[in-house]
Enzyme design. Sequence first.
Site, PDB file in Angstrom:
ATOM      1  N   ASP A 322     -42.855  48.116 -12.219  1.00 56.09           N
ATOM      2  CA  ASP A 322     -41.997  49.079 -12.894  1.00 56.09           C
ATOM      3  C   ASP A 322     -42.673  49.568 -14.173  1.00 56.09           C
ATOM      4  OD1 ASP A 322     -39.289  50.318 -13.452  1.00 56.09           O
ATOM      5  OD2 ASP A 322     -39.437  48.964 -15.163  1.00 56.09           O
ATOM      6  N   GLU A 359     -45.894  52.001 -10.618  1.00 51.56           N
ATOM      7  CA  GLU A 359     -45.141  53.177 -11.032  1.00 51.56           C
ATOM      8  C   GLU A 359     -45.907  53.715 -12.230  1.00 51.56           C
ATOM      9  OE1 GLU A 359     -40.532  54.452 -11.924  1.00 51.56           O
ATOM     10  OE2 GLU A 359     -41.294  52.633 -12.881  1.00 51.56           O
TER      11      GLU A 359
END
Length: 669
Positions: A322, A359
Amino acid sequence: MELFDRPGDGEPARTIELDPVYNRTGDVWHVWIQGIEPGQLYGYRVEGPYRPEEGHRFNPHKLLLDPMAEAVTHHADWDFEAALGYDPDDPDGDAALSEEDDAASMPKSVFVQEFFDWEGDEPLKRPLNETIIYETHVRGLTIHESSGVDHPGSYRGLIDKIPYLKELGITAVELMPVQEFNENEMDRENPITGERLKNYWGYNPVVFTAPESLYCSRGTAGHQVLAFKEMVKALHAAGIEVILDVVLNHTAEGNRFGPTLSLRGVDNRIYYLLEGDDRRRYKDYTGTGNTIKADHPVVRDFLLNVLRHWVVEMHVDGFRFDLASVLGRDEDGNLLADPPLLERIAEDPILREAKLIAEAWDAGGAYQVGAFSERRWAEWNGRYRDDVRRFWRGDAGMMPDFARRISGSEDLYAGSGRGPDRSINYVTSHDGFTLNDLVSYARKHNEANGENNEDGPQTSYSANYGEEGPSDDQEIEAVRRRQIKNFLLTLLVSRGVPMLLGGDEFRRTQEGNNNAYCQDNEISWYDWTELEAHSEIHRFCRRAVAFRKEHPVLSREAFYTDEDVRWFGADGGKPDWDDESERALGWLIRDEEQPDLCMLFNAAPDAVTFAVPAAGERRRWVVVADTAARPPEDFVEPAVAVELGSQTELELEGRSSVILKGMNQREET
């Protein structure tokens, strides 16, 4: 160090003072406790200066969770307020130390280290280019009463859905955060229903190494570790890999007014990025109030050990990081050219076979899609998502970018020496609209989140095709079905690694909410009655997955060459890439080892007639898929494909796509 008998105890059963002479090596504190058994509860207290202006926030009145705890006891009524390290009544903000003891209200770390029989299980090590990812939420997948599982909302509930996942054909599940978090950390209410909102997604971890206790159906004194391992072993036995969406960029301790739970009380200056001119304040590149100082050598070792734990002890196959760009920032917040942590993760011998997916952006403005770190790293390709959405919505001038995306995004990845298998292609993910909502809503409807509909992605490139939300209009519904099939077909014929958002295969809806992070209710849960209601879409998706597997040319690790492909317009000639009004594109894929494929895409609202290229000597075209057709002709089983015959032209309905397959004259399909 304090040992406890029960999760709610405020007084320890035993306190162990650590002696710096015997229990410290360098900056590492350690202790050997003879006779400790699995299930033992414990916590830490760390003494030191409380001087926020210098970045120090030690507070021995606060019980701390072990940053490397294997498990954490679940606390249904966990209130962060008792864990505040400062006195909330102090007029100078966080200047005064809080002397309130929070042990009774704090969850406890759990000593586990219990034998688990893996029965020879190992990570599957499937090549990334052969991977088909299914992103899902452990609780949301089965918590709805329609799921039909014995243990809804749990790791065991996911096990019960393995036959479904196998039939769908996916090869990996990407689980939204399973690191321990506090689902009750929020104090907002749903302005529509009055219900308290919850941290449903889990992107606010408390302990990086502990599996979420809420997802365990039989206790939380280490039972969650056993349940997680059983889930991984069962998935591996079915040939399905486990990829974890890990949050290593921040913690639930928030900004300077947040609770003291673990790292803040262990050594605030070491673990967090602080403002240089005011160390009371935290740099925030995550949008959550704090940022992990990933460039510090102690923190790098810590994060590497976290990842090793999940691979060695829990047998996971890979990670999606993330806001991964955060991990490449230095102490001043600048993006490093060669971030040492990212290089160490890529080259670590224990993590060598683990899938690494970034990401490649953060909340501080970084956007590194196509340029994230080194060759080992794959990336969520946000450009793919946006360009494919815009093409099928009919936006002007999108045909060149659409062609680049479906052929592997060579423009993004070739320059760094990476291939198309480093591109994680997706149209939808947890972060945004579901596929059904992408074609049913022209704008977001996040009112239930209690943020005045100001949260969530502001640009979704969505459309409703005539009516906002659910519609009884059969023409509108026909277009929506066709568009959903177009997106699924596009995703599963694109070179790169496809990722499906769980539930898209049967039109799961979030009622137009494109940021359902706080909706632990029917907005987010999978309603399995929709599987029968939208069996047409489910069948189409299953066939598209199978088609990809049947045609390895679609998933090779190298980019296409000019000899491999030919692009053409509706008239059969070269496409006019500069014509922004053009929305019809043909794609011919030739392969020495497999039958030729011809893809026809029409993103215009009106029908277009394509000149079909010759199938080759002693070959014929058969129609494999047509998104405008009703089942089973929309994606046929191999044995019943319809021959195109001597036809040299083929009309495509508005907003539709077709796959042709070249077969030998006497060859069965």
